[in-house]
Motif scaffolding. Sequence first.
Motif, short mmCIF file in Angstrom:
data_model
loop_
_atom_site.label_atom_id
_atom_site.label_comp_id
_atom_site.label_asym_id
_atom_site.label_seq_id
_atom_site.Cartn_x
_atom_site.Cartn_y
_atom_site.Cartn_z
N VAL A 42 4.28 1.13 -1.39
CA VAL A 42 3.20 1.91 -0.78
C VAL A 42 2.54 1.01 0.27
O VAL A 42 2.00 -0.05 -0.08
CB VAL A 42 2.15 2.31 -1.84
CG1 VAL A 42 1.05 3.17 -1.22
CG2 VAL A 42 2.82 3.04 -3.01
N ILE B 242 8.57 10.67 -5.30
CA ILE B 242 8.40 9.63 -6.33
C ILE B 242 8.57 10.27 -7.71
O ILE B 242 8.03 11.35 -7.97
CB ILE B 242 7.00 8.99 -6.21
CG1 ILE B 242 6.83 8.28 -4.85
CG2 ILE B 242 6.71 8.04 -7.37
CD1 ILE B 242 7.76 7.13 -4.62
N TRP C 53 5.28 6.76 -11.04
CA TRP C 53 4.12 6.16 -10.35
C TRP C 53 3.44 5.19 -11.30
O TRP C 53 3.18 5.52 -12.45
CB TRP C 53 3.13 7.24 -9.91
CG TRP C 53 1.85 6.67 -9.35
CD1 TRP C 53 0.73 6.31 -10.04
CD2 TRP C 53 1.59 6.38 -7.97
NE1 TRP C 53 -0.22 5.82 -9.17
CE2 TRP C 53 0.28 5.84 -7.90
CE3 TRP C 53 2.33 6.52 -6.78
CZ2 TRP C 53 -0.30 5.44 -6.70
CZ3 TRP C 53 1.74 6.12 -5.59
CH2 TRP C 53 0.44 5.60 -5.55
N SER D 42 7.34 4.14 -7.25
CA SER D 42 6.35 3.63 -6.30
C SER D 42 6.17 2.14 -6.56
O SER D 42 6.42 1.66 -7.66
CB SER D 42 5.01 4.33 -6.51
OG SER D 42 4.48 3.99 -7.79
#
Lengths: 80, 507
Positions: B223, B243, B246, B196
């Motif tokens: 994002v 994903i 993260w 991400s």
Amino acid sequence: MNAREQLREYVFGTLLPMDRAGWPADDASLFDHGMDSLRLMQMLVFVEEKLKVQLPDQEVTPERIESINSIAAWIEEHRG
Amino acid sequence: MSSSSLFTLLENAASSYGGRVAIEFGSDSLTYSALLERSRRFAVVLADAGARPGERVAFCFKKSIDAVVSMFAIIRTGAAYVPIDPAWPAERMQAIIDDAGIAIWTGTAAPPAGLTGIAKSFPVPDAAAVDRWMSERGLRPVDGPAPAPERGIANILYTSGSTGRPKGVEITTLSLVHFSAWGAEYFGLTPEDRLSNHAPYNFDLSTFDIFAAVRAGATMCPVPESLKMFPYQMAKFIADRRISVWYSVPSALIMMQLRGKLGDHDLSTLRHVIFAGEVMPKPALQTLGAEIPHVTWTNLYGPTETNVCTHHRCDSADFADDGPVPIGRAITETRLWIVDERGTAVADGESGELWVAGPTVTTGYCGDTELTSRRCTPAPDGDGLCYRTGDRVRRRADGVLMFEGRIDRMIKRGGHRIEPGEIEAALYRHPDVRQAAVVPLADPVFGSRIKACVSAKEGRAIDEAGLIAFCRPLVPTYMMPDVWHIMDALPETDRGKIDLQALAREV
């Protein structure tokens, strides 16, 4: 005060406070008036605790929290 | 050493993993070969406009593929990129343009009307626009190595400044190369990983998602800003984009835990969750760990000036006890000292200010040698300079560092670093304000909320709405006080200073 008026009082009086004479119209974008993630979380708590309406988390979308109008319509959908 | 260039990371990825997807955004994606080609082409346009080592180029992007292309294009020219958040007020943008001496603009849009100093602007640098700019000027891509940036400075990250002006932290190529190498190895990143990219580009967090992904040939998944306020959509994004790594501020994770209905989403591809930028409250970590049991949880620590300098992988003991989450141990080649006011090492287990030296540490503040010399001082071991973090820490008996607070007034709100002095400076520009003080209020999700206490000059009247309207063009939304207290006079200490502790105690 009905739910829409209480919401407007809370949003423009407390959450994104501004001079009453300059309160935006009910269709004005709240994103243009300082709405951010922290303030959004506070608003959801207000709706749940003060207006006693449970709003499903999965329905929290930009369209629904765009303006006083859209939030009021969303609250209306979930009134018990 | 060829690996000491950031552009080389991209060239290596294109040569080893050219057909793999480098970045995915909306319904678009770009392979590593295409990312390399597109950034080489835009680099020629920027170089023709004057981008070269020693120059600074504005980088004002929303999350997008064009943003990553442009970042590598600027790096290719040897200029430093300067992230500017598109949501910042124009006055803050202007202060940064002036401070960094920026003449070239790249961005999701053209610079806002009224900004001065921008000589050349390259808005919306998509492939078609770059083709057009190249053919208008008769330009062709160039080969050969990318020139090294002047003094090794890859980018300048602006953070809140206590004097009322944002300050620019110089981040070196060495810092980014070292940190991305450490991160790629520590998290065992492979081309199969999907990272991400949540933090805005002006946060140092976002450099991990980009440069560590490129180093590993992994896929970056930015994002969209429009999701960040919406925890359920964000959790759905993790599932939909599959994903595997993260990385965000803790508040984004806590929002997902509170309102993201984590159980609704298939998070089985996730293997590492990394957080940094503010304190992760222990109850939140415990709940998250119970709801997503199959991943590792890692706390990374470091002010912008040091990039990431310590790390801590949470273990079963961390989840079991109620104490704070450690900031952990130094990353490779990084030296740490805990010192008292005189700069002398504290006794074991005592708390003191953390000083940091190593490859990730800044060279200083853009154009501010006075501030640089106060914060970057000779390292206690005599080997170069160290950065005085202003963070109070303590070494636990098992050797890990514990964060205990600030030695100054800096506030963290949702991971944003806020100097109360910057907000106070804006308030003092109001003609009717006599006193202004900004203090933090503890918040379980966002770390702190901000309270502004203000009094009016004799015979003048002020109110909350008027002050907010006055501040809006001067400070970004994330710095806007959450609570206002208009007082007849602010409390003072015996020495006649505003009593900040008394203000913080009042609710």
